[in-house]
Write an enzyme that holds these catalytic residues in place. Sequence first.
Site, PDB file in Angstrom:
ATOM      1  N   GLY B   8      39.647  -2.164  15.240  1.00 16.45           N
ATOM      2  CA  GLY B   8      40.810  -1.342  14.905  1.00 16.45           C
ATOM      3  C   GLY B   8      40.683  -0.855  13.495  1.00 16.45           C
ATOM      4  O   GLY B   8      41.192  -1.472  12.550  1.00 16.45           O
ATOM      5  N   GLY B  10      41.827   1.411  11.388  1.00 13.48           N
ATOM      6  CA  GLY B  10      42.780   2.288  10.716  1.00 13.48           C
ATOM      7  C   GLY B  10      42.624   2.103   9.210  1.00 13.48           C
ATOM      8  O   GLY B  10      41.601   1.599   8.734  1.00 13.48           O
ATOM      9  N   LYS B 183      56.824 -11.074   4.910  1.00 10.97           N
ATOM     10  CA  LYS B 183      56.347  -9.687   4.995  1.00 10.97           C
ATOM     11  C   LYS B 183      57.354  -8.817   5.728  1.00 10.97           C
ATOM     12  O   LYS B 183      57.528  -7.635   5.402  1.00 10.97           O
ATOM     13  CB  LYS B 183      54.981  -9.627   5.690  1.00 10.97           C
ATOM     14  CG  LYS B 183      54.347  -8.243   5.717  1.00 10.97           C
ATOM     15  CD  LYS B 183      53.927  -7.770   4.332  1.00 10.97           C
ATOM     16  CE  LYS B 183      53.825  -6.243   4.212  1.00 10.97           C
ATOM     17  NZ  LYS B 183      52.757  -5.671   5.027  1.00 10.97           N
ATOM     18  N   ASN B 187      58.837  -4.927   5.735  1.00  8.34           N
ATOM     19  CA  ASN B 187      58.565  -4.014   6.850  1.00  8.34           C
ATOM     20  C   ASN B 187      59.826  -3.609   7.604  1.00  8.34           C
ATOM     21  O   ASN B 187      59.961  -2.449   8.013  1.00  8.34           O
ATOM     22  CB  ASN B 187      57.576  -4.637   7.833  1.00  8.34           C
ATOM     23  CG  ASN B 187      56.160  -4.673   7.302  1.00  8.34           C
ATOM     24  OD1 ASN B 187      55.562  -5.741   7.154  1.00  8.34           O
ATOM     25  ND2 ASN B 187      55.601  -3.519   6.978  1.00  8.34           N
ATOM     26  N   ASN B 191      59.934   0.188   6.917  1.00  9.58           N
ATOM     27  CA  ASN B 191      59.439   0.888   8.104  1.00  9.58           C
ATOM     28  C   ASN B 191      60.629   1.401   8.911  1.00  9.58           C
ATOM     29  O   ASN B 191      60.646   2.548   9.357  1.00  9.58           O
ATOM     30  CB  ASN B 191      58.582  -0.034   8.981  1.00  9.58           C
ATOM     31  CG  ASN B 191      57.186  -0.271   8.420  1.00  9.58           C
ATOM     32  OD1 ASN B 191      56.265   0.467   8.681  1.00  9.58           O
ATOM     33  ND2 ASN B 191      57.040  -1.305   7.626  1.00  9.58           N
ATOM     34  N   SER B 261      53.369   3.617   7.438  1.00 12.35           N
ATOM     35  CA  SER B 261      52.575   3.995   8.611  1.00 12.35           C
ATOM     36  C   SER B 261      53.492   4.364   9.774  1.00 12.35           C
ATOM     37  O   SER B 261      53.175   5.248  10.577  1.00 12.35           O
ATOM     38  CB  SER B 261      51.650   2.849   9.008  1.00 12.35           C
ATOM     39  OG  SER B 261      52.405   1.700   9.335  1.00 12.35           O
TER      40      SER B 261
END
Lengths: 321, 321
Positions: B8, B10, B183, B187, B191, B261
């Site tokens: 992965g 990214g 975390k 997020n 996010n 993201s």
Amino acid sequence: MARIGVIGAGAVGCYYGALLSRAGHDVRFLMRRDLDAVRARGLRVESPLGNFALPDVAAFATPGEIGACDWVVCSLKTTALAEARRLVEPCLGPATRIVALMNGLGVEEAFAWAGPGRVFGAMAFVCINRGEPGVVRHLEYGRVNIGHVLDDPGECEALRALFASGGIDVVVAPNLRYARWEKLCWNIPFNGLSVAGGGIGTKAIVTDPWLRATAGQAMREVVAAGNAELAALGSAARLDEPEIVDRMFMLTDTMGDYNTSMAIDYVSGRPLEVETILGNPLRRAQELGVAMPAVQALYAVVRAADARVRGTMPTIAPERV
Amino acid sequence: MARIGVIGAGAVGCYYGALLSRAGHDVRFLMRRDLDAVRARGLRVESPLGNFALPDVAAFATPGEIGACDWVVCSLKTTALAEARRLVEPCLGPATRIVALMNGLGVEEAFAWAGPGRVFGAMAFVCINRGEPGVVRHLEYGRVNIGHVLDDPGECEALRALFASGGIDVVVAPNLRYARWEKLCWNIPFNGLSVAGGGIGTKAIVTDPWLRATAGQAMREVVAAGNAELAALGSAARLDEPEIVDRMFMLTDTMGDYNTSMAIDYVSGRPLEVETILGNPLRRAQELGVAMPAVQALYAVVRAADARVRGTMPTIAPERV
């Protein structure tokens, strides 16, 4: 028969104004978008209760042409509340009463200059949308809850009788603030989520488990804040939480897939009624020490949507691949 | 020197893989979008810490070509977690360790089939975006917090030493669940609000008073849920609420206007990592009896955004005037 000025002829103003006009009152509409169409072809109401048309409607571009009325029904979009005095004052005579037929908090306050004795609040629980110019589409419901700024029973009865004379299902609320918070139990979750969800109908909200859960949480927060204000005002009236939450969901579950006015404004790129519906209730709750975490999140998100519509909060660019 | 498979590739996988490769490890990347570009021109990292290029990068289209590794760093987008076994298993030898370098909850669980003794979790606090194919733009920060599914200190030290050998700022967390919830304190609000706000950067969130207040509320809910889980697990570790909330805001206030993201995925029309970042923590909190009203509202709204991106929640039509 009364002379009634309708200031702000959106779907709600046109619908209730048309009912009062049909009953024989001298109803005079201040119009903008629909002015030419209504002058040319009148006003048409499409409704499951029966369609009807008013071929001759007194529609005006300025309030000075309307002149002094017995009643002024103000149903402006609340983003235009700063215009209320300029638009309503030319329609006042010495005994004119003003009905603030709008949702949210901070609405009657826009008429403080007129003195509290002649100011009423009214909230319509109605599914209604504008059609082409001159056409109003009534879909469902229609009850109007009313109150008076000083909660004067005689004044409330005068307004009740007026609306009832138009065949309107009208109820005098226990008091005006009770009525405002009760209506917010619907407007905050459903207007809020219809925009926060990206411009969606009520069916998407009530059928998605997490949107529905958020709507319920927001309603319970509104009930708590409303009851805190009623207690602070010394009122014995209380919003009954399970009853109201169940009723709001039942009404929304059984209505068609309704597009809230705020969602229509959002997808049409127009400013949102975010302060009267969400911001003012949240700030009032904070003053009362009541936490509204879900409502605060909705307010923040809808406020951002409003800022995007107004062009003051740019979005990021998509990734080029 | 270890053989490391990066599954992965990214921004996060490419960046940390590039650091380990630069340090001399045999790093093999499973790539899709960037495969041809990286095979032709290698990998380039642009960073305020110094740009560097890796002209020869072992990049593969299938995990079978990578073969058995000492370490597999899995940094898939978590919407692809169902693919994790198919993509990781071909890179396993008898002693291969797996590092789930992804955010959210429910991540290591995708490797339960491998047995817990060799599965690690890692969370990067880093501002990083993909550039054109073969280019990674490191903007700020970079610390990686690590843990082991069984919280084995010796295993944690092995992973710490590996990352440190690449010059990575690496910290062994008090335990893995502590690290995951800590975390999430970043997020979930950032996010979540970057998507709920319509695709906005971190600067808009921290400078708007109501988005900021909602972020703070969401963080406090995450701390409460995380501490409830730590207590339920018998861990003495606790997330320190004022310290973490202050630190997350300070880090975000002082970083550039970062595009999360999830916001990039949203404005680019791609599925969102909504379940690992928002849904799984919310459901875990509910199991623990901890209310997360603001997080629930964000989850509902971001889930609706994801459904719009996937085409399963249509929006209403604008009003024709």
